[in-house]
Each structure stands twice: as structure tokens, then as C-alpha cells.
Design a protein around this motif. Structure first.
Motif, short mmCIF file in Angstrom:
data_model
loop_
_atom_site.label_atom_id
_atom_site.label_comp_id
_atom_site.label_asym_id
_atom_site.label_seq_id
_atom_site.Cartn_x
_atom_site.Cartn_y
_atom_site.Cartn_z
N SER A 27 55.14 48.27 49.39
CA SER A 27 55.81 49.56 49.53
C SER A 27 56.74 49.63 48.35
O SER A 27 57.71 48.88 48.28
CB SER A 27 56.65 49.60 50.80
N LEU A 29 59.45 50.90 45.64
CA LEU A 29 60.70 51.66 45.62
C LEU A 29 60.57 52.78 44.59
O LEU A 29 60.19 52.51 43.44
CB LEU A 29 61.80 50.68 45.22
N PRO A 55 58.15 41.54 42.40
CA PRO A 55 58.71 42.62 41.57
C PRO A 55 57.84 43.88 41.54
O PRO A 55 58.33 44.95 41.18
CB PRO A 55 58.79 41.99 40.17
N GLY A 56 56.56 43.75 41.92
CA GLY A 56 55.67 44.92 41.91
C GLY A 56 55.63 45.54 40.53
O GLY A 56 55.44 44.84 39.52
N ASP A 102 51.71 32.96 44.20
CA ASP A 102 52.08 33.20 45.59
C ASP A 102 53.39 32.44 45.84
O ASP A 102 53.44 31.22 45.66
CB ASP A 102 50.96 32.64 46.49
N VAL A 103 54.41 33.15 46.24
CA VAL A 103 55.72 32.50 46.41
C VAL A 103 55.68 31.41 47.48
O VAL A 103 56.47 30.46 47.44
CB VAL A 103 56.81 33.55 46.73
N LEU A 124 61.46 42.56 49.72
CA LEU A 124 60.48 41.53 50.10
C LEU A 124 59.24 42.12 50.77
O LEU A 124 59.33 43.10 51.51
CB LEU A 124 61.12 40.54 51.08
N1 SAM Z 1 59.80 45.09 44.20
C1 SAM Z 1 58.83 46.16 44.20
C2 SAM Z 1 59.50 47.46 44.54
O1 SAM Z 1 60.58 47.41 45.16
O2 SAM Z 1 58.96 48.51 44.22
C3 SAM Z 1 57.68 45.89 45.17
C4 SAM Z 1 58.11 45.56 46.59
S1 SAM Z 1 56.76 45.40 47.72
C5 SAM Z 1 57.61 45.65 49.24
C6 SAM Z 1 56.46 43.65 47.83
C7 SAM Z 1 55.90 42.99 46.58
O3 SAM Z 1 55.69 41.60 46.87
C8 SAM Z 1 54.56 43.52 46.10
O4 SAM Z 1 54.59 43.71 44.71
C9 SAM Z 1 53.55 42.42 46.49
O5 SAM Z 1 52.44 42.35 45.64
C10 SAM Z 1 54.43 41.19 46.36
N2 SAM Z 1 53.98 40.05 47.19
C11 SAM Z 1 53.38 40.09 48.40
N3 SAM Z 1 53.13 38.85 48.86
C12 SAM Z 1 53.59 37.99 47.90
C13 SAM Z 1 53.59 36.58 47.77
N4 SAM Z 1 53.09 35.79 48.72
N5 SAM Z 1 54.11 36.03 46.65
C14 SAM Z 1 54.63 36.82 45.66
N6 SAM Z 1 54.63 38.17 45.71
C15 SAM Z 1 54.13 38.76 46.83
#
Ligand code: SAM
Length: 287
Positions: A27, A29, A55-56, A102-103, A124
Motif C-alpha cells: 500500500s 504512500l 521502501p517500495g 527479504d527482511v 511496514l
Molecule cells: N514504503 C513504501 C511506501 O510507503 O509507499 C511502501 C510500503 S508497502 C506498505 C510495504 C513494502 O514492503 C512494499 O514495498 C513491499 O514490497 C515491501 N515488502 C513486503 N514484504 C517484504 C519483506 N519480507 N522484506 C522486505 N520488503 C518487503
């Protein structure tokens, strides 16, 4: 610095063939005022070292980077990383290292500068937020503060106090390590795509001093918390039946008819320490 608008985001996604993934909790921002507000809260004073998880396309990254010494940005989605790199380079942001990983498998020790302190600033992914926060508190002492956006319901659970309806196993674990506060709620309108629920920004500050505890204490505490919250309405005397007898609670001045949802993390710690001191078995927690 110019914020990332929904128009720019959609244009960049269309040009790179990216579409939001539910499975990755995406989702994005699309409100630069909110991004700035989170950035100001994450770094209220002198520049610090930041970690951004997910960071998306960089909406938050471009707001936090100017306030930071450096940003370590960990993103799992390989399709979005090139979009992020373009956004950063076109805006002249040069203190962000992007790691495509993957974090949950991240090798923190290898990437963090020894002896330095870090703040996590992030929106997150909702599907891993609570697990990830607890894991960071348990395993990464170099991270001493988190300012993160999560689903409001999760934020309430993380910051809940004993005896309230939101108090849960995650509240106990977080409060064992840190102090958590729900700072403000966020409406679905600031995201693309819009989630079905409200979000909230929470602040978690690691306790600077921790009591000395016997080896294995935290594992016992975790087992107690699991067992205690497996059936919230059960008295501790019952939920602990396979771990210890009711006398143990009484000997600690804890009424055995109390429920897990009324016990603080200090109460859980005292029970765990007593179990270790008496060398009681903790293999079967009854959950
Ligand atoms: N920070 C961006 C923003 O605020 O527009 C994106 C937020 S979005 C809620 C969550 C982000 O976490 C996405 O870019 C997604 O691909 C990434 N993500 C999801 N699972 C992850 C993981 N296991 N490790 C690292 N990044 C992850």
C-alpha cells in the motif's frame, strides 16, 4: 524535495509494468505531508542512521533521507527496486543503500556498522509487521528505536497496557524490550491502493537498561506468554497447570486466579525466573 504524488507513482508503475502486490502487503504512500511528518518524528534532532524496511517506490525514503546520515533500505520486490532507484537518482538522493532482500532472511550483523545505533523508519508490510517488530527487538540490539506505520489494530495491540482489551502476547513481548506508543491514526485515503482499515504510526523505544536475567529466561517467558494467551479468559493457575503449580504464583504474591491479560511483562518475568530457579520443566506448555 518534491514528494511522490499518486500521478507520478502511477506513471512510473505503468512505464515499468509494476502493479501492487497484495501478497507483499503493498500500500503505497501518496501523501507527502504524511511522509514528512513520519520523517520529522523518526529524526527529531541530529541526523541518525536509518533503516527502512519496504521502501517500495520511495515515497517515505525521499522524505527521511535528507534527515539521515544514511538509509539502509531493504526491499524484497525485484520489480519495484528499479523504480525506487530511478526516483532516488532523479532527486539526487545519494545516502540510501538499497538491498533487494527479504527482511525476514536479512543478515543484520553483516550490514550494520558495529557500535552504531539505528532507527527503523518505515511503512511496514502489514502481513509481517508484528512478527518483524518482535524479532527486531529480540535479535537486533543496535536498533534502539522504531517509528513505523502499521495497521491501527496491530498498533493498538503493540502499545496496549495490561488489563485492556488490546493487551496480547505481542504487547507483553514488546513491553519486555521497549516502550511503545501509538502516535497518530492514518486514514486509508493516503495510500494507493487504499487498504480496508485504518493505519497508525507507532513509536517503539528500546529500554536502555535491562535487568540481568538467568540463561533461558526469555524462552521460558515466551512459553508462558504463549500458554497464558492461548485462552485469554483462563486463570493463570489453569493455563500454567502444565508448567507449575498454583503455589508458585502465590509464593510470588500473584493471585493464581488472575488471567494472563492482567499480568505485566515484569509479572511474566518473575514467574519465568521462579520456574528456572525451581528447575521446573517447561517443555509442555499446553498450547
Ligand atoms: N514504503 C513504501 C511506501 O510507503 O509507499 C511502501 C510500503 S508497502 C506498505 C510495504 C513494502 O514492503 C512494499 O514495498 C513491499 O514490497 C515491501 N515488502 C513486503 N514484504 C517484504 C519483506 N519480507 N522484506 C522486505 N520488503 C518487503
Amino acid at each position: 524535495m518534491e514528494g511522490l504524488t499518486k500521478t507520478e507513482l502511477l506513471k512510473r508503475f505503468a512505464a515499468s509494468g509494476v502493479s501492487p502486490s497484495k501478497a507483499l502487503g503493498q500500500s503505497f504512500l501518496v501523501d507527502s505531508n504524511l511522509a514528512e511528518r513520519i520523517a520529522r518524528t523518526s529524526v527529531p534532532g541530529e541526523p541518525t542512521r536509518l533503516i527502512e524496511i519496504g521502501p517500495g517506490a520511495g515515497a517515505l525514503t525521499i522524505a527521511i533521507a535528507p534527515k539521515a546520515i544514511s538509509v539502509l533500505a531493504i526491499e524484497v520486490d525485484r520489480y519495484i527496486v528499479p523504480v525506487l532507484s530511478d526516483v532516488l537518482s532523479e532527486r539526487g538522493v545519494s545516502n540510501v543503500s538499497v538491498l533487494r532482500q527479504d527482511v525476514m532472511d536479512f543478515k543484520w550483523i553483516a550490514e550494520l556498522v558495529p557500535g552504531e545505533h539505528y532507527t527503523v523508519a518505515a511503512n511496514l508490510p502489514y502481513n509481517i509487521s508484528a512478527t518483524l517488530i518482535v524479532r527486531i527487538l529480540e535479535e537486533i540490539p543496535a536498533i534502539d528505536r522504531l517509528v513505523v506505520m502499521v495497521q491501527e489494530e496491530v498498533g493498538r495491540r503493540i502499545a496496549a497496557k495490561p488489563g485492556t482489551k488490546d493487551y496480547s502476547s505481542v504487547s507483553v513481548k514488546v513491553s519486555y524490550w521497549a516502550e511503545a506508543k501509538l502516535l497518530f491514526s492514518v486514514a486509508p485515503t493516503v495510500f494507493y491502493p487504499r487498504p480496508n482499515v485504518n493505519s497508525a504510526v507507532i513509536e517503539i523505544v528500546r529500554r536502555s537498561t535491562m535487568p540481568a536475567v538467568p540463561d533461558g529466561m526469555y524462552d521460558v517467558l515466551s512459553a508462558l506468554v504463549r500458554s497464558g494467551f492461548a485462552s485469554r479468559r483462563q486463570m493463570m493457575r489453569r493455563s500454567l497447570a502444565k508448567l507449575a503449580d498454583g503455589n508458585l504464583l502465590e509464593s510470588l504474591g500473584i493471585d493464581p486466579t488472575r488471567r494472563a491479560e492482567t499480568l505485566s511483562h515484569e509479572d511474566f518475568r518473575r514467574i519465568a525466573e521462579a520456574i528456572i530457579a525451581k528447575d521446573l520443566p517447561v517443555t509442555n506448555t499446553g498450547d
